[in-house]
Scaffold this active site. Structure first.
Site, PDB file in Angstrom:
ATOM      1  N   GLY A  69      19.891 -39.912  35.214  1.00  0.00           N
ATOM      2  CA  GLY A  69      20.354 -39.205  36.399  1.00  0.00           C
ATOM      3  C   GLY A  69      20.815 -40.099  37.529  1.00  0.00           C
ATOM      4  O   GLY A  69      21.325 -39.615  38.531  1.00  0.00           O
ATOM      5  N   GLU A 107      34.387 -37.366  34.708  1.00  0.00           N
ATOM      6  CA  GLU A 107      34.420 -36.305  33.712  1.00  0.00           C
ATOM      7  C   GLU A 107      34.519 -34.941  34.399  1.00  0.00           C
ATOM      8  O   GLU A 107      34.109 -34.788  35.557  1.00  0.00           O
ATOM      9  CB  GLU A 107      33.155 -36.316  32.848  1.00  0.00           C
ATOM     10  CG  GLU A 107      33.057 -37.458  31.880  1.00  0.00           C
ATOM     11  CD  GLU A 107      31.806 -37.388  31.038  1.00  0.00           C
ATOM     12  OE1 GLU A 107      31.789 -38.054  29.992  1.00  0.00           O
ATOM     13  OE2 GLU A 107      30.845 -36.685  31.411  1.00  0.00           O
ATOM     14  N   LYS A 108      35.022 -33.972  33.669  1.00  0.00           N
ATOM     15  CA  LYS A 108      34.990 -32.595  34.133  1.00  0.00           C
ATOM     16  C   LYS A 108      33.540 -32.167  34.245  1.00  0.00           C
ATOM     17  O   LYS A 108      32.722 -32.452  33.377  1.00  0.00           O
ATOM     18  CB  LYS A 108      35.725 -31.687  33.144  1.00  0.00           C
ATOM     19  CG  LYS A 108      35.790 -30.226  33.556  1.00  0.00           C
ATOM     20  CD  LYS A 108      36.675 -30.027  34.765  1.00  0.00           C
ATOM     21  CE  LYS A 108      36.792 -28.523  35.113  1.00  0.00           C
ATOM     22  NZ  LYS A 108      37.552 -28.349  36.366  1.00  0.00           N
ATOM     23  N   TYR A 109      33.197 -31.503  35.350  1.00  0.00           N
ATOM     24  CA  TYR A 109      31.819 -31.073  35.558  1.00  0.00           C
ATOM     25  C   TYR A 109      31.665 -29.656  35.026  1.00  0.00           C
ATOM     26  O   TYR A 109      32.238 -28.705  35.560  1.00  0.00           O
ATOM     27  CB  TYR A 109      31.472 -31.130  37.042  1.00  0.00           C
ATOM     28  CG  TYR A 109      30.034 -30.766  37.356  1.00  0.00           C
ATOM     29  CD1 TYR A 109      28.985 -31.534  36.875  1.00  0.00           C
ATOM     30  CD2 TYR A 109      29.727 -29.647  38.143  1.00  0.00           C
ATOM     31  CE1 TYR A 109      27.672 -31.223  37.167  1.00  0.00           C
ATOM     32  CE2 TYR A 109      28.414 -29.325  38.439  1.00  0.00           C
ATOM     33  CZ  TYR A 109      27.389 -30.117  37.948  1.00  0.00           C
ATOM     34  OH  TYR A 109      26.093 -29.797  38.233  1.00  0.00           O
ATOM     35  N   LEU A 110      30.898 -29.526  33.947  1.00  0.00           N
ATOM     36  CA  LEU A 110      30.635 -28.208  33.385  1.00  0.00           C
ATOM     37  C   LEU A 110      29.604 -27.502  34.261  1.00  0.00           C
ATOM     38  O   LEU A 110      28.573 -28.086  34.596  1.00  0.00           O
ATOM     39  CB  LEU A 110      30.130 -28.341  31.946  1.00  0.00           C
ATOM     40  CG  LEU A 110      31.066 -29.106  30.994  1.00  0.00           C
ATOM     41  CD1 LEU A 110      30.449 -29.189  29.601  1.00  0.00           C
ATOM     42  CD2 LEU A 110      32.427 -28.428  30.929  1.00  0.00           C
ATOM     43  N   HIS A 137      17.959 -34.411  36.636  1.00  0.00           N
ATOM     44  CA  HIS A 137      18.435 -34.950  35.366  1.00  0.00           C
ATOM     45  C   HIS A 137      17.307 -35.517  34.504  1.00  0.00           C
ATOM     46  O   HIS A 137      17.565 -36.199  33.513  1.00  0.00           O
ATOM     47  CB  HIS A 137      19.506 -36.029  35.582  1.00  0.00           C
ATOM     48  CG  HIS A 137      20.702 -35.539  36.344  1.00  0.00           C
ATOM     49  ND1 HIS A 137      21.675 -34.739  35.793  1.00  0.00           N
ATOM     50  CD2 HIS A 137      21.079 -35.739  37.642  1.00  0.00           C
ATOM     51  CE1 HIS A 137      22.591 -34.463  36.699  1.00  0.00           C
ATOM     52  NE2 HIS A 137      22.266 -35.059  37.827  1.00  0.00           N
ATOM     53  N   GLU A 167      23.534 -36.828  22.519  1.00  0.00           N
ATOM     54  CA  GLU A 167      23.313 -35.789  23.519  1.00  0.00           C
ATOM     55  C   GLU A 167      24.625 -35.104  23.913  1.00  0.00           C
ATOM     56  O   GLU A 167      25.661 -35.748  24.054  1.00  0.00           O
ATOM     57  CB  GLU A 167      22.624 -36.384  24.750  1.00  0.00           C
ATOM     58  CG  GLU A 167      21.323 -37.095  24.407  1.00  0.00           C
ATOM     59  CD  GLU A 167      20.398 -37.257  25.597  1.00  0.00           C
ATOM     60  OE1 GLU A 167      20.823 -36.957  26.732  1.00  0.00           O
ATOM     61  OE2 GLU A 167      19.247 -37.675  25.389  1.00  0.00           O
ATOM     62  N   GLU A 189      26.232 -38.823  25.813  1.00  0.00           N
ATOM     63  CA  GLU A 189      25.714 -40.164  25.563  1.00  0.00           C
ATOM     64  C   GLU A 189      24.922 -40.191  24.269  1.00  0.00           C
ATOM     65  O   GLU A 189      24.550 -39.142  23.724  1.00  0.00           O
ATOM     66  CB  GLU A 189      24.832 -40.651  26.714  1.00  0.00           C
ATOM     67  CG  GLU A 189      23.539 -39.881  26.889  1.00  0.00           C
ATOM     68  CD  GLU A 189      22.673 -40.444  28.001  1.00  0.00           C
ATOM     69  OE1 GLU A 189      22.900 -41.598  28.414  1.00  0.00           O
ATOM     70  OE2 GLU A 189      21.763 -39.730  28.460  1.00  0.00           O
ATOM     71  N   ARG A 230      17.353 -45.080  20.312  1.00  0.00           N
ATOM     72  CA  ARG A 230      15.911 -45.318  20.243  1.00  0.00           C
ATOM     73  C   ARG A 230      15.205 -44.008  19.912  1.00  0.00           C
ATOM     74  O   ARG A 230      15.831 -42.955  19.790  1.00  0.00           O
ATOM     75  CB  ARG A 230      15.398 -45.827  21.601  1.00  0.00           C
ATOM     76  CG  ARG A 230      15.764 -44.880  22.744  1.00  0.00           C
ATOM     77  CD  ARG A 230      15.089 -45.237  24.047  1.00  0.00           C
ATOM     78  NE  ARG A 230      15.629 -44.508  25.187  1.00  0.00           N
ATOM     79  CZ  ARG A 230      15.357 -43.259  25.500  1.00  0.00           C
ATOM     80  NH1 ARG A 230      14.560 -42.537  24.738  1.00  0.00           N
ATOM     81  NH2 ARG A 230      15.884 -42.694  26.569  1.00  0.00           N
TER      82      ARG A 230
END
Length: 449
Positions: free
Chosen positions: A165, A200-203, A235, A275, A287, A291
Site C-alpha cells: 500500500g 494505471e486505470k483505477y478500478l 491496502h 494477484e 503483482e 514467496r
C-alpha cells in the site's frame, strides 16, 4: 534430502517452517535478535543463533549475519518465510554464491516480479490480463497529465518498487494529478529507494483475488485455486478466504490455467501468488509475490496440501508431489489476521501476554508464536497470530469462525479480536458481498468495536 535448514525469519512463520522440517526429518536452525531470545521459534528449533540487536536492519535483514549463521551451524539451505528478505534478489544471489540453497525462486524471477513495470510487461507477454495503464515508467508530471487525460479518471499512480500500500496515490481528477504524482515518487524514494512510478486505470469497485501457483523449476506448474483478500485496511489484508464467494468454477479454471501456464513458461520454481483486481467478471493483474503468503493456510485447508513441505521438496530438485487433476477443492476456509493493536484506531500494542488460550476443535487451526508470559517486542510487525477455520461450506466456516473467536483468549495486551467479532455481525461479511473499499468505508461509520 537437506539435513539442516536455517529459517531467516521469526514469529509464527518461523514456527510454521520448523514444524514442516520436523515432519520431514530435517534439522532446523532458528535465528533471532536479542529482543527475540525467548521467542517460541527459538525454543522449538533444533538449534538457534543470535544474529544481532533488536533492530531488524541489524539482525533479520543482515545478510552477512545470516550467512555466518549457516556457516556456524552447517545449514545447507535457507527458508525465508515472508517479509524481511524473502523477496530480495541480492540475498538469493549471495546465498547461491556461498554454495547454499535458497528455498524459493531464482534471483532473476524475484528481480523481474519485484519491479512492477517489468512484472506487468512480462505477464502481458505471457498472456496474463493486466490493468490498462502506462507503457513503462512515467518520468514527468506533464507526461502523467497526458496519460491520465487519455486514459480517463480516476487513475492510480504507483511506485515501481512499491508494495503493502505504500507509494500508491489515487487521482480522481486533473486537479489531483500533480500532488499524487509527486507524493508517489517521494514515497517510492523514501521507502524503497526508487522514485520511479507508473500509472494505471483505477478500478472503482473491485475485489482482490489472488491465484496460488506452484512450479517445479523445470517447466511444469499447477494452480491451487484462488483466495479472496478483499477485506483490507490501507491496502493491508485483514480477512482472507478460499475459494472466493464470487468466482465461478469456469472463471477459476480459466484464470488458474493462465497463471499456471505463465509461471511454467518462465521455469518458475516454488510457491508464488499472482494477484488480481476482479471487476465485472474480468481479472486484471497487479503483482506477483514470489514467496509464501501470510494467508497460505486457507489454501492448505481446502486442498489438504502442505505448501511449505512442497517448497522444500522443489528446492531439493524433486518433482511436484501432485498434478493439476489431483487438486480438488474441499469445502471453504477463512483466515483472520490477529494483530497486537488497539481498535478502532489500530494503534500498536506491544507488551506482556498475561494469558493465552488457543481455540480448538474440528476444522480450527491457530498459527501463533505467543504464549503465557511472552512479551511482544515493539520492533516488528504487529501480527501475533492467524486463526484459520475450515468447513464443508462457507456458512459452516463462518459459524466455526464465530465459535473459535469466542474461545480465543489473549489477555494483557490489546488485539484486533473485537474487529472480527464486529465484522461477523455484518450482513456484507455473512453474504460475501464486499469490495476492497468496503472495510475502510465501514470503519468510517464508527462501528461499535
Amino acid at each position: 534430502m537437506f539435513n539442516k535448514i536455517l529459517i531467516a525469519n521469526r514469529g509464527e512463520i518461523a514456527l510454521r517452517v520448523i514444524r514442516a522440517c520436523r515432519e520431514m526429518g530435517i534439522k532446523s536452525v532458528a535465528v533471532h535478535s536479542t529482543a527475540d531470545a525467548d521467542a517460541m521459534h527459538v525454543r522449538m528449533a533444533d538449534e538457534s543463533v543470535c544474529i544481532g540487536p533488536a533492530a531488524g536492519t541489524q539482525s533479520y535483514l543482515s545478510i552477512p549475519n545470516l550467512i555466518s549463521a549457516c556457516e556456524i551451524t552447517g545449514a545447507e539451505a535457507i527458508h525465508p518465510g515472508y517479509g524481511f528478505l524473502s523477496e530480495n534478489a541480492n540475498f538469493v544471489q549471495v546465498i547461491e554464491d556461498h554454495g547454499l540453497k535458497f528455498i524459493g525462486p531464482t534471483a532473476e524471477h524475484i528481480r523481474i516480479m519485484g519491479d512492477k513495470i517489468t512484472a506487468k510487461e512480462t505477464m502481458r507477454k505471457l498472456g496474463v490480463p493486466c490493468v490498462p495503464g502506462s507503457d513503462g515508467g512515467v518520468e514527468t508530471i506533464e507526461e502523467a497529465r497526458k496519460i491520465a487525460a487519455d486514459m480517463g479518471y480516476p487513475v492510480i499512480i504507483k511506485a515501481t518498487a512499491g508494495g503493502g500500500g505504500r507509494g500508491m496515490k489515487v487521482a480522481t481528477s486533473a486537479d489531483d494529478i500533480d500532488v499524487a504524482f509527486s507524493t508517489a515518487r517521494s514515497e517510492g524514494q523514501s521507502v524503497f529507494g526508487n522514485p520511479d512510478v507508473y500509472i494505471e486505470k483505477y478500478l472503482q469497485l473491485p475485489r482482490h483475488i489472488e491465484v496460488q501457483v506452484f512450479g517445479d523449476g523445470k517447466g511444469h506448474a499447477v494452480h491451487l485455486g484462488e483466495r479472496d483478500c478483499s477485506l483490507q485496511r490501507r491496502h493491508q489484508k485483514v480477512f482472507e478466504e478460499a475459494p472466493s464467494p464470487v468466482i465461478t468454477d469456469e472463471q477459476r479454471q480459466r484464470i488458474g490455467k493462465i497463471c499456471a501456464d505463465a509461471v511454467a513458461g518462465i521455469g518458475y520454481a516454488g510457491a508464488g501468488t499472482i494477484e488480481f483486481l476482479f471487476e465485472n467478471g474480468e481479472f486484471y493483474f497487479i503483482e506477483m509475490n514470489t514467496r509464501l503468503q501470510v494467508e497460505h493456510p486457507v489454501t492448505e485447508a481446502i486442498f489438504g496440501i502442505d505448501l511449505v513441505r512442497e517448497q522444500i521438496r522443489v528446492a531439493e530438485g524433486l518433482p511436484l508431489s501432485f498434478a493439476q487433476e489431483d487438486l480438488v477443492i474441499n469445502g471453504h476456509a477463512i483466515e483472520c489476521r490477529i494483530n497486537a493493536e488497539k481498535v478502532p484506531e489500530f494503534r500498536p500494542s506491544p507488551g506482556r501476554v498475561a494469558q493465552y488460550h488457543a481455540p480448538g476443535g474440528l476444522g480450527v487451526r491457530m498459527d501463533s508464536a505467543i504464549y503465557d508470559g511472552y512479551t511482544i517486542p515493539p520492533h516488528y510487525d504487529s501480527l501475533i497470530g492467524k486463526l484459520i477455520v475450515h468447513g464443508a461450506d462457507r456458512p459452516t466456516a463462518l459459524a466455526r469462525l464465530e465459535r473459535a473467536l469466542s474461545e480465543l483468549v489473549v489477555d494483557g495486551i490489546d488485539t484486533t479480536l473485537p474487529l472480527f467479532h464486529a465484522l461477523l455481525r455484518e450482513e456484507a461479511v455473512q453474504t460475501g458481498d464486499y469490495t476492497i473499499h468496503w472495510l475502510e468505508q465501514w470503519l468510517e461509520t464508527g462501528p461499535d468495536i
